[in-house]
Design a protein around this motif. Sequence first.
Motif, PDB file in Angstrom:
ATOM      1  N   LYS A  65      36.890  34.664  41.106  1.00 54.44           N
ATOM      2  CA  LYS A  65      37.092  35.877  40.328  1.00 54.44           C
ATOM      3  C   LYS A  65      37.464  36.982  41.304  1.00 54.44           C
ATOM      4  O   LYS A  65      36.872  37.095  42.379  1.00 54.44           O
ATOM      5  CB  LYS A  65      35.817  36.234  39.560  1.00 54.44           C
ATOM      6  CG  LYS A  65      35.989  37.370  38.599  1.00 54.44           C
ATOM      7  CD  LYS A  65      34.784  37.524  37.687  1.00 54.44           C
ATOM      8  CE  LYS A  65      35.069  38.623  36.673  1.00 54.44           C
ATOM      9  NZ  LYS A  65      33.967  38.807  35.753  1.00 54.44           N
ATOM     10  N   VAL A  66      38.446  37.792  40.936  1.00 55.79           N
ATOM     11  CA  VAL A  66      38.916  38.877  41.792  1.00 55.79           C
ATOM     12  C   VAL A  66      38.465  40.199  41.180  1.00 55.79           C
ATOM     13  O   VAL A  66      38.700  40.436  39.995  1.00 55.79           O
ATOM     14  CB  VAL A  66      40.454  38.846  41.928  1.00 55.79           C
ATOM     15  CG1 VAL A  66      40.949  39.990  42.781  1.00 55.79           C
ATOM     16  CG2 VAL A  66      40.902  37.515  42.499  1.00 55.79           C
ATOM     17  N   PRO A  67      37.804  41.047  41.962  1.00 55.33           N
ATOM     18  CA  PRO A  67      37.356  42.323  41.415  1.00 55.33           C
ATOM     19  C   PRO A  67      38.535  43.220  41.046  1.00 55.33           C
ATOM     20  O   PRO A  67      39.573  43.199  41.701  1.00 55.33           O
ATOM     21  CB  PRO A  67      36.523  42.942  42.532  1.00 55.33           C
ATOM     22  CG  PRO A  67      36.854  42.188  43.752  1.00 55.33           C
ATOM     23  CD  PRO A  67      37.443  40.879  43.353  1.00 55.33           C
ATOM     24  N   GLU A  68      38.346  43.994  39.985  1.00 57.52           N
ATOM     25  CA  GLU A  68      39.376  44.917  39.517  1.00 57.52           C
ATOM     26  C   GLU A  68      39.639  45.985  40.579  1.00 57.52           C
ATOM     27  O   GLU A  68      38.773  46.801  40.875  1.00 57.52           O
ATOM     28  CB  GLU A  68      38.903  45.581  38.228  1.00 57.52           C
ATOM     29  CG  GLU A  68      39.842  46.609  37.670  1.00 57.52           C
ATOM     30  CD  GLU A  68      39.226  47.321  36.485  1.00 57.52           C
ATOM     31  OE1 GLU A  68      39.442  48.530  36.384  1.00 57.52           O
ATOM     32  OE2 GLU A  68      38.537  46.677  35.689  1.00 57.52           O
TER      33      GLU A  68
ATOM     34  N   ALA B 101      28.724  38.590  38.511  1.00 63.22           N
ATOM     35  CA  ALA B 101      29.569  37.443  38.850  1.00 63.22           C
ATOM     36  C   ALA B 101      29.677  37.256  40.362  1.00 63.22           C
ATOM     37  O   ALA B 101      30.683  36.757  40.863  1.00 63.22           O
ATOM     38  CB  ALA B 101      30.947  37.619  38.230  1.00 63.22           C
ATOM     39  N   CYS B 102      28.641  37.617  41.090  1.00 61.63           N
ATOM     40  CA  CYS B 102      28.658  37.554  42.560  1.00 61.63           C
ATOM     41  C   CYS B 102      29.088  36.186  43.084  1.00 61.63           C
ATOM     42  O   CYS B 102      29.883  36.097  44.020  1.00 61.63           O
ATOM     43  CB  CYS B 102      27.278  37.906  43.109  1.00 61.63           C
ATOM     44  SG  CYS B 102      26.715  39.553  42.678  1.00 61.63           S
ATOM     45  N   SER B 103      28.558  35.117  42.505  1.00 64.27           N
ATOM     46  CA  SER B 103      28.886  33.767  42.967  1.00 64.27           C
ATOM     47  C   SER B 103      30.385  33.505  42.888  1.00 64.27           C
ATOM     48  O   SER B 103      30.962  32.867  43.771  1.00 64.27           O
ATOM     49  CB  SER B 103      28.155  32.726  42.117  1.00 64.27           C
ATOM     50  OG  SER B 103      26.767  32.900  42.185  1.00 64.27           O
TER      51      SER B 103
ATOM     52  N   HIS C  79      33.654  47.474  44.522  1.00 66.65           N
ATOM     53  CA  HIS C  79      34.216  47.716  43.192  1.00 66.65           C
ATOM     54  C   HIS C  79      34.450  49.212  43.012  1.00 66.65           C
ATOM     55  O   HIS C  79      33.689  50.025  43.514  1.00 66.65           O
ATOM     56  CB  HIS C  79      33.227  47.282  42.099  1.00 66.65           C
ATOM     57  CG  HIS C  79      32.932  45.831  42.061  1.00 66.65           C
ATOM     58  ND1 HIS C  79      33.699  44.935  41.354  1.00 66.65           N
ATOM     59  CD2 HIS C  79      31.940  45.110  42.624  1.00 66.65           C
ATOM     60  CE1 HIS C  79      33.183  43.725  41.479  1.00 66.65           C
ATOM     61  NE2 HIS C  79      32.115  43.806  42.250  1.00 66.65           N
ATOM     62  N   PRO C  80      35.471  49.560  42.222  1.00 63.66           N
ATOM     63  CA  PRO C  80      35.658  50.962  41.865  1.00 63.66           C
ATOM     64  C   PRO C  80      34.767  51.330  40.683  1.00 63.66           C
ATOM     65  O   PRO C  80      34.281  50.441  39.963  1.00 63.66           O
ATOM     66  CB  PRO C  80      37.135  51.024  41.468  1.00 63.66           C
ATOM     67  CG  PRO C  80      37.412  49.663  40.918  1.00 63.66           C
ATOM     68  CD  PRO C  80      36.557  48.721  41.743  1.00 63.66           C
ATOM     69  N   GLY C  81      34.564  52.607  40.469  1.00 63.87           N
ATOM     70  CA  GLY C  81      33.867  53.089  39.284  1.00 63.87           C
ATOM     71  C   GLY C  81      32.522  52.442  39.049  1.00 63.87           C
ATOM     72  O   GLY C  81      31.675  52.401  39.923  1.00 63.87           O
ATOM     73  N   GLY C  82      32.341  51.914  37.844  1.00 56.67           N
ATOM     74  CA  GLY C  82      31.065  51.320  37.449  1.00 56.67           C
ATOM     75  C   GLY C  82      30.950  49.843  37.742  1.00 56.67           C
ATOM     76  O   GLY C  82      30.137  49.148  37.129  1.00 56.67           O
ATOM     77  N   GLY C  83      31.726  49.304  38.678  1.00 61.85           N
ATOM     78  CA  GLY C  83      31.680  47.883  39.002  1.00 61.85           C
ATOM     79  C   GLY C  83      30.424  47.447  39.719  1.00 61.85           C
ATOM     80  O   GLY C  83      30.113  46.265  39.790  1.00 61.85           O
TER      81      GLY C  83
END
Length: 164
Positions: free
Chosen positions: A130-133, A121-123, A89-93
């Motif tokens: 779910k797609v990470p930003e 939301a790891c699962s 994840h970027p930033g604070g993800g």
Amino acid sequence: MRSLTESDIRNSFVNCSKGEAKRLAVPRDLGQLPWDDLDFLGWRDPGAPDRSFLVAERRGELLGVTLRFPSSRRGLLHRSMCSLCLTTHPGGGVSLMTARKAGAAGREGNSVGLYMCTDLACSLYVRGRKVPESGGRLEESLTLDEQIARTTGNLSAFLDKLYG
């Protein structure tokens, strides 16, 4: 993961008092959650930006954990990887989540920590639901079942540290 009730959740916490468990914010949408796609239930406290909660099954029983993390955000150019699901994840993800240990050790102030997806939301990331930003999952040779097993194994290792 099996479907949970508010009572199941509140009764599962091991690293806070019964009063604290009674007052914590439980997700309102329990009936709409994709339980079959969850390896654990994780959520952030809407009233406290530095607090999250996690409930997982451990050795056939529910185990709830209160987590703390720093509210400061990293720059968008900085990328981090979750230690549970290996999503970047970027930033604070990704945040260092700390949990007070269970029992006397926790009352003495001892804690354990792990870098996790800030939204817990790891699962859903592992399953592609779910797609990470602007982040991503590395392409792996492991099957989906093997990736799920690795994620739950990483979570179990973290939860075991609560009692050590």
